[in-house]
Each structure stands twice: as C-alpha cells, then as structure tokens.
Design a protein around this motif. Sequence first.
Motif, PDB file in Angstrom:
ATOM      1  N   GLU A 324      36.510  37.496  39.211  1.00 60.83           N
ATOM      2  CA  GLU A 324      36.898  38.771  40.923  1.00 60.83           C
ATOM      3  C   GLU A 324      37.905  39.058  40.656  1.00 60.83           C
ATOM      4  O   GLU A 324      38.769  39.330  40.176  1.00 60.83           O
ATOM      5  CB  GLU A 324      37.661  36.902  41.186  1.00 60.83           C
ATOM      6  N   LEU A 325      38.234  40.000  41.589  1.00 59.01           N
ATOM      7  CA  LEU A 325      38.605  41.581  42.314  1.00 59.01           C
ATOM      8  C   LEU A 325      40.224  40.837  42.114  1.00 59.01           C
ATOM      9  O   LEU A 325      39.885  39.400  42.627  1.00 59.01           O
ATOM     10  CB  LEU A 325      38.041  41.995  43.426  1.00 59.01           C
ATOM     11  N   PRO A 326      41.455  41.483  41.609  1.00 60.06           N
ATOM     12  CA  PRO A 326      42.379  40.785  42.041  1.00 60.06           C
ATOM     13  C   PRO A 326      42.805  41.207  43.518  1.00 60.06           C
ATOM     14  O   PRO A 326      42.430  42.279  44.007  1.00 60.06           O
ATOM     15  CB  PRO A 326      43.032  41.750  40.939  1.00 60.06           C
ATOM     16  N   ILE A 327      43.805  40.275  43.720  1.00 60.21           N
ATOM     17  CA  ILE A 327      44.333  40.540  45.432  1.00 60.21           C
ATOM     18  C   ILE A 327      45.572  40.092  45.183  1.00 60.21           C
ATOM     19  O   ILE A 327      46.253  39.189  44.622  1.00 60.21           O
ATOM     20  CB  ILE A 327      43.577  39.364  45.953  1.00 60.21           C
ATOM     21  N   GLY A 328      46.405  40.544  45.587  1.00 59.15           N
ATOM     22  CA  GLY A 328      47.698  40.497  45.624  1.00 59.15           C
ATOM     23  C   GLY A 328      48.178  39.178  46.081  1.00 59.15           C
ATOM     24  O   GLY A 328      48.000  38.596  47.221  1.00 59.15           O
ATOM     25  N   ALA A 329      49.532  38.261  45.541  1.00 55.48           N
ATOM     26  CA  ALA A 329      50.127  37.251  45.872  1.00 55.48           C
ATOM     27  C   ALA A 329      50.355  37.100  46.834  1.00 55.48           C
ATOM     28  O   ALA A 329      50.495  35.971  47.647  1.00 55.48           O
ATOM     29  CB  ALA A 329      50.254  36.627  44.331  1.00 55.48           C
TER      30      ALA A 329
END
Length: 429
Positions: A324-329
């Motif tokens: 998965e590509l990272p996404i801001g929490a």
Amino acid sequence: MPHLDAPTVIRTKRDGGVLSDAAIDWVIDGYTHGRVADEQMSALLMAIFLKGMAPAEIARWTAAMVDSGERFDFTDLRRDGKPLALVDKHSTGGVGDKITIPLLPVVMACGASVPQAAGRGLGHTGGTLDKLEAIPGFTAELSKAQIRQQLRDIGAAVFAAGELAPADRKIYALRDVTGTTESLPLIASSVMSKKLAEGARSLVLDVKVGRGAFLKTEAESRELASTMVGLGNANGVPTRALLTDMNCPLGRTVGNSVEVAESLEVLAGGGPSDVVALTLALATEMLDAAGIDGADPAETLRDGSAMDCFRALVEAQGGDLSRELPIGAASETVTAPHSGFMGDLDAMGVALAAWRLGAGRAQPGEPVQFGAGVRIHRTPGEPVAAGEALFTLYTETAERLPAALAELDGAWTVGDTAPTRRPLIIDRM
C-alpha cells in the motif's frame, strides 16, 4: 587569469554587471568543491535573481555546471541490433504535475528509451523523485551500470543526478530555501545542465504558465522556453517545448503518494482528463523527436502495455507496487458552504497547503512526508452541493493542518456560474 574572489563576483552582479566567463567558471568550480561558502553563493543567487543574466552568461553558467561533473553517453547501447531512441522530457515545475510518472511508461511502450535525471521538490513544486520514492522500496540511487542496463533491457531509468552537474545539485537545494527559485537564468541553466549531461539525444520541455508556475506570465514563460530550446540546440540536443497552463492544479491530487495513486489510475486507462491529455500530447512530441513513427500512445493506456512498462521500471528500481502507498494518518476535509459550481482553483494556494502538510521542504535535505497531500474532490466548473467535500488534506503531523487550511483559504470559490475553461496547451515552440 586575474585573481578572483567571491565578494568581487557578488558585487559585480549586485551592481548589474556582466560576469566574465572566467568568473563564472571560478565560482561554479569553487562552490562545487567547497571554496565558495553557502552564504556567498546565496548572495550571488539573489543578485542574479534581482539583476538577471545576459544570454552569454546563461550559456556559460550552464556549461560550467555541466563541466562540474561527468556527462553520460549511451550512443553505444543497442536493442535488437539498433541504436536506442534516447529522448527525455522535463517540466519547469507545476502543482499536481505527476505527468512524468504515466508518461515514461507510455513512451517506453512505444519503443523509445528515456534516461531521466529527475529532481526533488523545489519551492512549492513537487519533485518526481519524492513522488516515486513514496512507492515502498523504490530507489533513484542508481549506478551508471544499472542505468545502462535498464535503458537497454526495459527502456528507461529514473535516477538522482548524482555526479551529473553536481554544482547544480548544490545550487538547486540552496535555491529551494533562499527565495531564488523564480529566476529565469537559474531555472534555464538548472534544467539544461542536467539534461545536457544525462545522455538523451533529444528533449521535450513542458514550460508552465500561470499562478502555479515559477514564472507567472506567458511572456516570461515564452522567454524561458526560447532560452532552453536555444541552449539544447546549441549543444547538439534537438529541443522543443510546449507552453502549458498552470493556473489550476493538474488532476485531482497534489502531494507525493496521492499523485502516484492518480498516475496508476491513468495507466489503468482512467484518471483525470487533463492528466491524460497532457501525457498523450507530450508522448506524441517525444516520439516525434525520437524519430519513432506509427506508434499510438493512447493505445498503450488501453491495452495495458504502459502499465506493464511501469511495473517493470518500478521493479527494476526496487519498488513494490503490491504494498500500500502511504497516506497521512491525520486528515481534514473542507466542505462546500453552499451549492453552485466550483470556481477557479488557485494552484499556488493548493501547492502551499500541500507544502505546509509536509509534502515539501523548508530546509535543504529535509525529508518529505510521502503520505502528505491534498485530494481535490471538485475541479473548476463541476457542480457542487452544499456540505459536499471539496478537499481532503492528509499529513502525519496533525499540528500542520491549521497552517495548511489557512493557505487553502481564499484559493477556491463556489459560484453561481462555471468559470471559463482555459486551454491546457497554450503553444508549441
């Protein structure tokens, strides 16, 4: 050669003088090897920003940066017994400008080879390397041997400039944090020093025009395009340029991993129409410049061959698209205050919001947040309902959200009528 020192060179340009060839060669070499301090080069860059450069100065500054490192030569490489059709593309920097990511595999699928020395974020604009490095495992730190192998075997390599124009690498980072990015001579010499050194045989430039570009007016952008085309042609690299609109962000995402995800949508045959249109327009120019006839760039998106080429490129450089590509929490959504039509969207305001979220840098070498960015749910001219989501902001550090929201405030409107649509491609040079 007369004695040269940094204060004299700085004063010459500060007072509007023309730097001699000897002075340019000396200061570029001195800065590359640490004899000219960051503070001194910062002062000189500001003097150039304020006073400009004559064409001969720009040409010499560019040549000195090329000469500060090695120059790649791939003319000996063959595929199926034929020389590689080596062509590259460069954008002068935009907002949501993820075009390189779908463009390279489209061109690869059509038979060209792309040696791309790419950059990191500069000022408010995102860097191709920052975006691609959001893919887990992806690396742009390639050896010359690996670059050669990828060009021969799969048709592209995206790499940090490394020993190509090392003077530009240092100056590029300094411009990013000293308010000297929006300088025609510095933009032209930075772009062309890397491109002349990287080994491409022809070059297509995407020169941005508008609020989200470094140079805001069409006249300035035309001058920049003309300068860079002239530098390329004078150095034996046939060069052409498209002037393209950058008043509004490209596509529906601005940041790092969010732009990669949108690029994958394009490669899968979907994606925003403006991103697709510009990708295909630049691919057509690149293939023509490389002397490749009969290929259909649009077909590579329909039949999946461009996606296959992108997967091969990512795999060759250590990336893993199955993760998965990272996404801001931390996230925040901006909603419409009333119904109507989405009005003009100020590219600079959106860019600064993404920068505040952590998608860009405030200090040289500072890490970016791969998961930081802005998702645009409604683009100019689309109908909007009251309470509907217009933007979603992502970051790993929730305390960044208020500053980002402040940048976005005033960058958009919802009105009773749709704004007039501007042409995406303004001119071809």
